[in-house]
Each structure stands twice: as structure tokens, then as C-alpha cells.
Design a protein around this motif. Structure first.
Motif, mmCIF file in Angstrom:
data_model
loop_
_atom_site.group_PDB
_atom_site.id
_atom_site.type_symbol
_atom_site.label_atom_id
_atom_site.label_comp_id
_atom_site.label_asym_id
_atom_site.label_seq_id
_atom_site.Cartn_x
_atom_site.Cartn_y
_atom_site.Cartn_z
ATOM 1 N N MET A 1 0.855 -1.054 0.096
ATOM 2 C CA MET A 1 -0.085 0.100 0.002
ATOM 3 C C MET A 1 0.943 1.300 0.080
ATOM 4 S SD MET A 1 -2.981 1.174 2.580
ATOM 5 C CE MET A 1 -3.653 -0.246 2.724
ATOM 6 N N ALA A 2 0.457 2.369 -0.958
ATOM 7 C CA ALA A 2 1.405 3.434 -0.838
ATOM 8 C C ALA A 2 1.368 4.217 0.377
ATOM 9 C CB ALA A 2 0.688 4.361 -1.960
ATOM 10 N N ILE A 3 2.522 4.990 0.620
ATOM 11 C CA ILE A 3 2.628 5.760 1.715
ATOM 12 C C ILE A 3 1.402 6.662 1.836
ATOM 13 C CG2 ILE A 3 3.956 7.387 3.162
ATOM 14 C CD1 ILE A 3 6.382 6.212 1.756
ATOM 15 N N VAL A 4 1.165 7.422 0.929
ATOM 16 C CA VAL A 4 -0.102 8.449 0.856
ATOM 17 C C VAL A 4 -1.321 7.923 1.344
ATOM 18 C CG1 VAL A 4 -1.282 10.056 -0.650
ATOM 19 C CG2 VAL A 4 1.032 9.911 -0.805
ATOM 20 N N THR A 5 -1.605 6.809 0.799
ATOM 21 C CA THR A 5 -2.893 5.831 1.173
ATOM 22 C C THR A 5 -3.102 5.421 2.710
ATOM 23 O OG1 THR A 5 -2.998 5.065 -1.171
ATOM 24 C CG2 THR A 5 -4.449 3.763 0.418
ATOM 25 N N ARG A 6 -1.839 5.156 3.073
ATOM 26 C CA ARG A 6 -1.701 4.891 4.571
ATOM 27 C C ARG A 6 -1.840 5.953 5.393
ATOM 28 N NH1 ARG A 6 3.044 0.779 3.472
ATOM 29 N NH2 ARG A 6 4.105 2.492 3.499
ATOM 30 N N VAL A 7 -1.329 7.097 4.987
ATOM 31 C CA VAL A 7 -1.562 8.354 5.862
ATOM 32 C C VAL A 7 -2.861 8.821 5.846
ATOM 33 C CG1 VAL A 7 -0.911 11.048 5.925
ATOM 34 C CG2 VAL A 7 0.955 9.220 5.806
ATOM 35 N N ASP A 8 -3.506 8.581 4.668
ATOM 36 C CA ASP A 8 -5.123 9.227 4.499
ATOM 37 C C ASP A 8 -5.866 8.122 5.326
ATOM 38 O OD1 ASP A 8 -4.409 10.869 2.805
ATOM 39 O OD2 ASP A 8 -5.162 9.846 0.848
ATOM 40 N N ASP A 9 -5.557 6.960 5.227
ATOM 41 C CA ASP A 9 -6.331 5.926 6.231
ATOM 42 C C ASP A 9 -6.257 6.290 7.474
ATOM 43 O OD1 ASP A 9 -7.090 4.665 3.946
ATOM 44 O OD2 ASP A 9 -5.692 3.097 4.215
ATOM 45 N N LEU A 10 -4.930 6.788 8.069
ATOM 46 C CA LEU A 10 -4.801 7.079 9.448
ATOM 47 C C LEU A 10 -5.631 8.194 9.686
ATOM 48 C CD1 LEU A 10 -1.125 6.444 9.960
ATOM 49 C CD2 LEU A 10 -2.727 5.313 11.021
ATOM 50 N N VAL A 11 -5.332 9.290 8.911
ATOM 51 C CA VAL A 11 -6.141 10.477 9.327
ATOM 52 C C VAL A 11 -7.549 10.310 9.053
ATOM 53 C CG1 VAL A 11 -6.771 12.621 8.076
ATOM 54 C CG2 VAL A 11 -4.253 11.847 8.456
ATOM 55 N N GLU A 12 -8.137 9.510 8.313
ATOM 56 C CA GLU A 12 -9.535 9.256 8.306
ATOM 57 C C GLU A 12 -10.037 8.673 9.409
ATOM 58 O OE1 GLU A 12 -12.418 6.166 5.971
ATOM 59 O OE2 GLU A 12 -11.171 7.291 4.763
ATOM 60 N N GLU A 13 -9.373 7.720 10.063
ATOM 61 C CA GLU A 13 -9.588 7.118 11.320
ATOM 62 C C GLU A 13 -9.617 7.947 12.621
ATOM 63 O OE1 GLU A 13 -8.285 3.069 14.262
ATOM 64 O OE2 GLU A 13 -7.139 3.753 12.458
ATOM 65 N N ALA A 14 -8.465 8.881 12.503
ATOM 66 C CA ALA A 14 -8.168 9.623 13.574
ATOM 67 C C ALA A 14 -9.310 10.804 13.844
ATOM 68 C CB ALA A 14 -6.986 10.657 13.578
ATOM 69 N N GLU A 15 -9.940 11.271 12.750
ATOM 70 C CA GLU A 15 -10.716 12.333 12.357
ATOM 71 C C GLU A 15 -12.264 11.676 12.785
ATOM 72 O OE1 GLU A 15 -10.301 13.697 8.422
ATOM 73 O OE2 GLU A 15 -9.291 15.307 8.936
ATOM 74 N N ARG A 16 -12.424 10.353 12.592
ATOM 75 C CA ARG A 16 -13.570 9.829 13.054
ATOM 76 C C ARG A 16 -13.563 9.484 14.660
ATOM 77 N NH1 ARG A 16 -13.823 4.631 14.269
ATOM 78 N NH2 ARG A 16 -12.358 4.041 13.058
ATOM 79 N N LEU A 17 -12.448 9.293 15.157
ATOM 80 C CA LEU A 17 -12.344 8.906 16.441
ATOM 81 C C LEU A 17 -12.489 10.367 17.335
ATOM 82 C CD1 LEU A 17 -9.533 6.679 16.914
ATOM 83 C CD2 LEU A 17 -11.985 5.882 17.278
ATOM 84 N N ILE A 18 -12.093 11.209 16.543
ATOM 85 C CA ILE A 18 -12.338 12.558 17.301
ATOM 86 C C ILE A 18 -13.770 13.082 17.367
ATOM 87 C CG2 ILE A 18 -11.929 15.110 17.144
ATOM 88 C CD1 ILE A 18 -8.798 14.146 16.645
ATOM 89 N N ARG A 19 -14.308 12.909 15.998
ATOM 90 C CA ARG A 19 -15.755 13.453 15.779
ATOM 91 C C ARG A 19 -16.714 12.552 16.987
ATOM 92 N NH1 ARG A 19 -15.733 12.237 10.610
ATOM 93 N NH2 ARG A 19 -16.382 10.147 10.969
ATOM 94 N N ASP A 20 -16.386 11.284 16.970
ATOM 95 C CA ASP A 20 -17.229 10.399 17.867
ATOM 96 C C ASP A 20 -17.039 10.408 19.331
ATOM 97 O OD1 ASP A 20 -18.062 9.432 15.607
ATOM 98 O OD2 ASP A 20 -17.161 7.350 15.595
ATOM 99 N N GLN A 21 -16.001 11.499 19.504
ATOM 100 C CA GLN A 21 -15.522 11.576 20.767
ATOM 101 C C GLN A 21 -14.891 10.475 21.768
ATOM 102 O OE1 GLN A 21 -18.600 13.633 23.196
ATOM 103 N NE2 GLN A 21 -18.024 15.828 21.856
ATOM 104 N N VAL A 22 -14.151 9.691 21.098
ATOM 105 C CA VAL A 22 -13.444 8.384 21.413
ATOM 106 C C VAL A 22 -12.143 9.042 21.842
ATOM 107 C CG1 VAL A 22 -12.510 6.221 21.020
ATOM 108 C CG2 VAL A 22 -15.023 6.639 19.955
ATOM 109 N N TRP A 23 -11.556 9.822 21.118
ATOM 110 C CA TRP A 23 -10.078 10.406 21.374
ATOM 111 C C TRP A 23 -10.458 11.805 21.446
ATOM 112 C CZ3 TRP A 23 -6.299 10.979 16.822
ATOM 113 C CH2 TRP A 23 -5.108 11.376 17.228
ATOM 114 N N ILE A 24 -10.261 12.048 22.566
ATOM 115 C CA ILE A 24 -10.531 13.698 23.267
ATOM 116 C C ILE A 24 -8.913 14.299 23.601
ATOM 117 C CG2 ILE A 24 -11.305 15.337 24.875
ATOM 118 C CD1 ILE A 24 -13.761 13.119 25.359
#
Length: 138
Positions: A1-24
């Protein structure tokens, strides 16, 4: 998997966790992330600037970006550390790259990446930097 794709996946997960208030994010973690975002911006500039640099300098800049992520990681815990750890792991291919000529048997396994790999890694750093800046302002 490309580095850019992996970063995008991490960012998507982080934003979801913050939006869902799992990660504060605590104020201290926000400060660490803000500093990391600034350091990444300083390390890897705009694509036109990076592409004009010699390969050795581009590789130095990419390694500086990885170091900035690792330093930030050393100052946090929990979700912030897990995110930064995954980001650092994603950028680790740059540790195995070399910009200087060497006989393969004397390069400790380092390989000369293709020019497009530099551009891809630089874009991944830029995306990570923008994401960190967004996380701080969220």
C-alpha cells in the motif's frame, strides 16, 4: 500500500475517533500536535521547492519529518501516541533509502528509491501536516 494511502487511512480514522469523541485531545496533546505540524511544514515544503532540491536534501528533509513525528510521539500517550506511532511507522521506508551512490553490499541494505517515491513520501508528509493542523483546530 502506498505511503499516501496509509496516511490518508490514518487521518480518516483519527478524524472519526475525534468526531465520535472516542479520542479527546488534551490541551497538552494539542500543543504537541501543533508543534509537530509546524515542524513537518518546516521539514517538507511545497512540491515545487522540494522537487528542485538535490535528492540528498530531499531525503534529509523526509528524515527530519520522521524525526519530528518521533519526537512528538515521545511526549504523548494514549490515542495521540498510537496515531503518531502509526504515522511514524508509515514513514519508515525513508530510513531505508539512500541518495548517495554505494555498492549494494556496503550500504547496510539501503536502496536508492525512484524519484516518484520521494514525491509520494513528501506528499504523505504534507497530508499528515495538514491533518495535524486540522486536529488541533477541531
Amino acid at each position: 500500500m502506498a505511503i499516501v494511502t496509509r496516511v490518508d487511512d490514518l487521518v480518516e480514522e483519527a478524524e472519526r475517533l475525534i468526531r465520535d469523541q472516542v479520542w479527546i485531545l488534551s490541551p497538552r496533546h494539542r500543543a504537541v500536535i501543533a508543534k509537530a505540524a509546524l515542524d513537518l511544514h518546516t521539514a517538507v515544503g511545497a512540491s515545487q521547492i522540494q522537487e528542485a532540491l538535490p535528492l540528498r536534501e530531499r531525503l534529509e528533509n523526509l528524515r527530519e519529518a520522521l524525526a519530528a513525528v518521533a519526537i512528538a510521539l515521545a511526549h504523548v500517550h494514549g490515542h495521540t501516541a498510537w496515531f503518531l506511532g502509526a504515522a511514524a511507522t508509515t514513514l519508515t521506508p525513508v530510513l531505508h533509502w539512500r541518495a548517495l551512490p554505494a555498492e549494494d553490499s556496503h550500504a547496510f541494505g539501503a536502496v536508492a528509491p525512484a524519484p516518484h517515491q520521494y514525491a509520494e513520501a513528501e506528499e504523505a508528509v504534507r497530508r499528515l501536516q495538514r491533518a495535524l493542523a486540522r486536529l488541533v483546530s477541531a
